[in-house]
Design a protein around this motif. Sequence first.
Motif, PDB file in Angstrom:
ATOM      1  N   MET A 138      -2.253 -41.040 -15.212  1.00 47.45           N
ATOM      2  CA  MET A 138      -2.977 -40.255 -14.233  1.00 47.45           C
ATOM      3  C   MET A 138      -3.656 -39.095 -14.951  1.00 47.45           C
ATOM      4  O   MET A 138      -3.264 -38.734 -16.062  1.00 47.45           O
ATOM      5  N   GLU A 176      -4.109 -52.603 -12.971  1.00 51.30           N
ATOM      6  CA  GLU A 176      -3.010 -51.623 -12.995  1.00 51.30           C
ATOM      7  C   GLU A 176      -3.439 -50.390 -13.776  1.00 51.30           C
ATOM      8  O   GLU A 176      -4.116 -50.492 -14.803  1.00 51.30           O
ATOM      9  N   LEU A 177      -3.059 -49.228 -13.279  1.00 56.09           N
ATOM     10  CA  LEU A 177      -3.251 -47.965 -13.987  1.00 56.09           C
ATOM     11  C   LEU A 177      -1.893 -47.440 -14.422  1.00 56.09           C
ATOM     12  O   LEU A 177      -0.972 -47.356 -13.601  1.00 56.09           O
ATOM     13  N   LYS A 224     -10.019 -47.236 -10.512  1.00 58.43           N
ATOM     14  CA  LYS A 224      -8.723 -47.426  -9.856  1.00 58.43           C
ATOM     15  C   LYS A 224      -8.419 -48.913  -9.812  1.00 58.43           C
ATOM     16  O   LYS A 224      -9.282 -49.757 -10.095  1.00 58.43           O
ATOM     17  N   ALA A 225      -7.196 -49.253  -9.448  1.00 59.08           N
ATOM     18  CA  ALA A 225      -6.789 -50.648  -9.395  1.00 59.08           C
ATOM     19  C   ALA A 225      -7.634 -51.405  -8.370  1.00 59.08           C
ATOM     20  O   ALA A 225      -7.832 -50.950  -7.250  1.00 59.08           O
ATOM     21  N   LEU A 250      -4.385 -48.707 -18.949  1.00 56.15           N
ATOM     22  CA  LEU A 250      -4.647 -49.558 -17.786  1.00 56.15           C
ATOM     23  C   LEU A 250      -4.700 -51.007 -18.242  1.00 56.15           C
ATOM     24  O   LEU A 250      -4.719 -51.312 -19.430  1.00 56.15           O
ATOM     25  N   ASP A 272     -10.860 -52.239  -8.980  1.00 53.74           N
ATOM     26  CA  ASP A 272     -12.280 -52.018  -9.263  1.00 53.74           C
ATOM     27  C   ASP A 272     -12.798 -53.066 -10.239  1.00 53.74           C
ATOM     28  O   ASP A 272     -12.105 -53.462 -11.180  1.00 53.74           O
ATOM     29  N   LEU A 310     -10.451 -40.144 -15.087  1.00 51.42           N
ATOM     30  CA  LEU A 310     -10.040 -41.527 -14.842  1.00 51.42           C
ATOM     31  C   LEU A 310     -10.899 -42.056 -13.691  1.00 51.42           C
ATOM     32  O   LEU A 310     -10.471 -42.077 -12.538  1.00 51.42           O
TER      33      LEU A 310
END
Length: 344
Positions: A180, A176-177, A72-73, A192, A75, A69
């Motif tokens: 994980m 948003e993710l 991240k939020a 996401l 990016d 992954l």
Amino acid sequence: MSRRFNALATAALALASVIVSAPANAAEALATWTVASSNFQGLGSHDGTVEAVRQTVVAAQVAGAVVALPVKAGDRVKAGQLLARLDARAAEQQAGAAAAQVEAARAAQQVATLEVQRQRQLFASRFISQAALDQAEAQYKTATAQANAQLAAAQAARTESGYFAVKAPYDGIVTELNVMPGDMAMPGRPLLTLFDPSSLRVAVAVPETSAAKLRDRLASPVNVEIAGQRVTAARWEVLPAADTLTHTVIVRVDLPPGTVATPGSFARAWLPGGAGGDPRTFIPSGALVQRAELKAVYVVGADGRALLRQIRVGPASGDQVEVLTGLKPGERVALDPQAASRRP
């Protein structure tokens, strides 16, 4: 010498008398505007929410464990950039097996091709019958069809193996993710969320009774305030459907390119047609004092003193500007801020 001193003293006293009397004259000449509310029907203020025209919930098309992954939020991603990678070992093995079956089918097709060529030569020399040639032709067609089927199956296996690498559909920002590394991704499960920051709009709900009037004013520009910045939007639309519970109609205002905003944030739009006759306060634009981010006016009290007070304003309408907060009806504001600033 004494005569020169007396002349200087007399001039100093005259200058002092002028300086002392200047504020009194300025106070008498200071023009003011009495604040009053009116049912102005030009523009109506409506609260709304920022939306992204393109906002996508990226989901998996196949099942597999999340092994990578890399985002991240927050990016920014480019179109085609890797967003998530799933465990594709089983799919890659199936793709390899399909490729091997294609090679076997092609070998069988090549043998059938050579065989049918020989049978055609023998038939031309009248060494075999028509039935034998027809059988060779049928075997050749069967081998060709099987080779094509195996090739299509191999291409499908390669395509499916590509689903395990989830990539960005367009340039955007990850908001948003939902998973994980190590989570199990399933078809349709969100991985996401991302949106395109270059295409934003504001959605506001207006009374159903105002929708018809707004449709007649679609050519008028609309002012929008977002996070302290005010922009002018040239394109907006009124949706044809109304909400059955609130009896409101959604108005979408397309924000101009370059507007910096976040989906879900608060916005205020001034739509033509007024706000149903609600009282509103306006002052002359010349009375407004603007210093960087500060917007204020000089309020003249009963004692004649002018005090600087910060206010919050809306869009201008002609030579007047709407005051949202900071003033009350009956208060007086100075029409000449420079003259008011020189008062004691």
